[in-house]
Design a protein around this motif. Structure first.
Motif, PDB file in Angstrom:
ATOM      1  N   PRO A 178      86.977  65.399  -2.200  1.00 44.39           N
ATOM      2  CA  PRO A 178      86.139  66.558  -2.568  1.00 44.39           C
ATOM      3  C   PRO A 178      85.861  66.605  -4.070  1.00 44.39           C
ATOM      4  N   TYR A 179      85.752  65.464  -4.698  1.00 46.30           N
ATOM      5  CA  TYR A 179      85.431  65.366  -6.128  1.00 46.30           C
ATOM      6  C   TYR A 179      84.665  64.061  -6.324  1.00 46.30           C
ATOM      7  N   THR A 180      84.150  63.833  -7.533  1.00 48.89           N
ATOM      8  CA  THR A 180      83.400  62.598  -7.772  1.00 48.89           C
ATOM      9  C   THR A 180      84.354  61.421  -7.650  1.00 48.89           C
ATOM     10  N   ALA A 207      93.841  66.105  12.735  1.00 49.06           N
ATOM     11  CA  ALA A 207      94.690  67.303  12.776  1.00 49.06           C
ATOM     12  C   ALA A 207      95.219  67.670  11.380  1.00 49.06           C
ATOM     13  N   ASP A 208      95.236  66.722  10.448  1.00 51.57           N
ATOM     14  CA  ASP A 208      95.721  66.993   9.086  1.00 51.57           C
ATOM     15  C   ASP A 208      94.660  67.673   8.223  1.00 51.57           C
ATOM     16  N   MET A 209      93.443  67.699   8.723  1.00 51.84           N
ATOM     17  CA  MET A 209      92.343  68.247   7.930  1.00 51.84           C
ATOM     18  C   MET A 209      91.960  69.635   8.469  1.00 51.84           C
ATOM     19  N   PRO A 210      91.408  70.547   7.654  1.00 50.36           N
ATOM     20  CA  PRO A 210      90.937  70.278   6.287  1.00 50.36           C
ATOM     21  C   PRO A 210      91.986  70.518   5.202  1.00 50.36           C
ATOM     22  N   HIS A 211      93.197  71.014   5.553  1.00 52.68           N
ATOM     23  CA  HIS A 211      94.083  71.467   4.465  1.00 52.68           C
ATOM     24  C   HIS A 211      94.618  70.335   3.604  1.00 52.68           C
ATOM     25  N   LYS A 212      94.528  69.066   4.049  1.00 56.70           N
ATOM     26  CA  LYS A 212      94.991  67.957   3.193  1.00 56.70           C
ATOM     27  C   LYS A 212      93.819  67.207   2.534  1.00 56.70           C
TER      28      LYS A 212
END
Ligand SMILES: [Zn+2]
Ligand SMILES: [Zn+2]
Length: 295
Positions: A178-180, A207-212
């Motif tokens: 979620p960054y360049t 299942a690990d997303m979005p919090h990771k």
């Protein structure tokens, strides 16, 4: 080129009945080159057992670190060759990951966190700063090309080529951060195109997303897409999550095989396991690289 896995786990070592088959040690891969050179990718807890093997040799040891997080350096104080008098230990560090990485490796041996201090070691621990350009190491038919990882704090991927046989080591890398990104998806496809073996971070499931998202690791579904798009020979999923059990890894392996078959990909998929050995040979008269895989 012979690739042997000594540590395949991410984040922290997890010994126990749930991880007995794939292994609980953290990142360490040994590459024996045809020219007789030993390359070691990362110094997680798996490097301890490798050290016992290399202690029988007297040749220089060449360590390439991806970055300085614990799971990639913590085995170094337990690596037997560093206690051998005059043994050359070359630690290759790219200039852009620099001194911070070097200090994370050696400052864990400060007399407080570990009883032996780095400056008291009898071996020649020689840091080699290289690589303002993309090339890290080149000699005797061996070429190592690096690439920036998408990972908190940064890090380096390595592509090792010896006489036309290639292995890429890309761990702790988020393909869609979620960054360049340091390296975009298309740049990864380009860098990895046609490699014989791709060892890639495969820590998370949906299942690990979005919090990771943003933690610096990749979804398994994205890794198999990358391997397909880059037409790699063999994908080795690596840096397994500490909570991933052996039976869950078996299921992931089946899913991957289904995906690759349905996409008619020329790629084979494997889950990295401690003790797994991949031998790559290029026929003298040219043609496809041969691969044999064993325990
Ligand atoms: Zn890691
Ligand atoms: Zn990391």
């Amino acid at each position: 080129m012979i690739i042997t896995f000594y540590g395949v786990r991410g984040s922290t070592a997890v010994p126990g009945p749930q991880t007995a088959r794939y292994g609980g040690n953290t990142s360490c891969v040994h590459i024996e080159l045809e020219s007789g050179h030993d390359l070691i990718l990362d110094a997680g807890t798996g490097i301890r057992l490798l050290g016992r093997k290399l202690a029988h040799k007297s040749t220089p040891v060449n360590i390439l670190l991806s970055h300085g997080h614990w799971d990639h350096i913590q085995g170094y104080p337990f690596f037997a060759p560093i206690y051998q008098v005059d043994r050359d230990i070359n630690v290759y560090i790219s200039v852009d990951s620099g001194r911070k990485l070097l200090s994370s490796l050696f400052e864990q041996m400060d007399g407080t966190h570990f009883p032996v201090r780095a400056e008291d070691l009898p071996s020649n621990n020689i840091p080699k700063f290289k690589g303002v350009e993309s090339e890290l190491y080149e000699r005797e038919g061996i070429k190592v090309i690096k690439r920036g990882l998408n990972h908190p704090g940064g890090g380096v991927a390595y592509k090792i080529n010896e006489n036309g046989v290639t292995c890429a080591y890309v761990t702790d890398n988020e393909l869609d951060p979620p960054y360049t990104p340091a390296t975009t998806y298309d740049q990864w496809v380009d860098y990895l195109h046609g490699v014989d073996v791709l060892i890639h971070d495969a820590q998370y499931t949906e299942a690990d997303m979005p919090h990771k998202h943003g933690w610096g690791h990749t979804l398994i579904s994205q890794v198999r897409r990358l391997a397909t798009d880059a037409e790699v020979g063999t994908l080795v999923m690596f840096h397994h999550d500490p909570d991933r059990s052996d039976s869950e890894l078996d299921e992931i392996q089946i899913e991957n095989e289904k995906y690759l078959k349905s996409h008619r990909a020329p790629t084979r998929s494997l889950c990295a396991a401690e003790g797994m050995r991949i031998e790559l040979t290029k026929p003298v008269l040219g043609g496809e690289t041969r691969i044999s895989i064993g325990p």
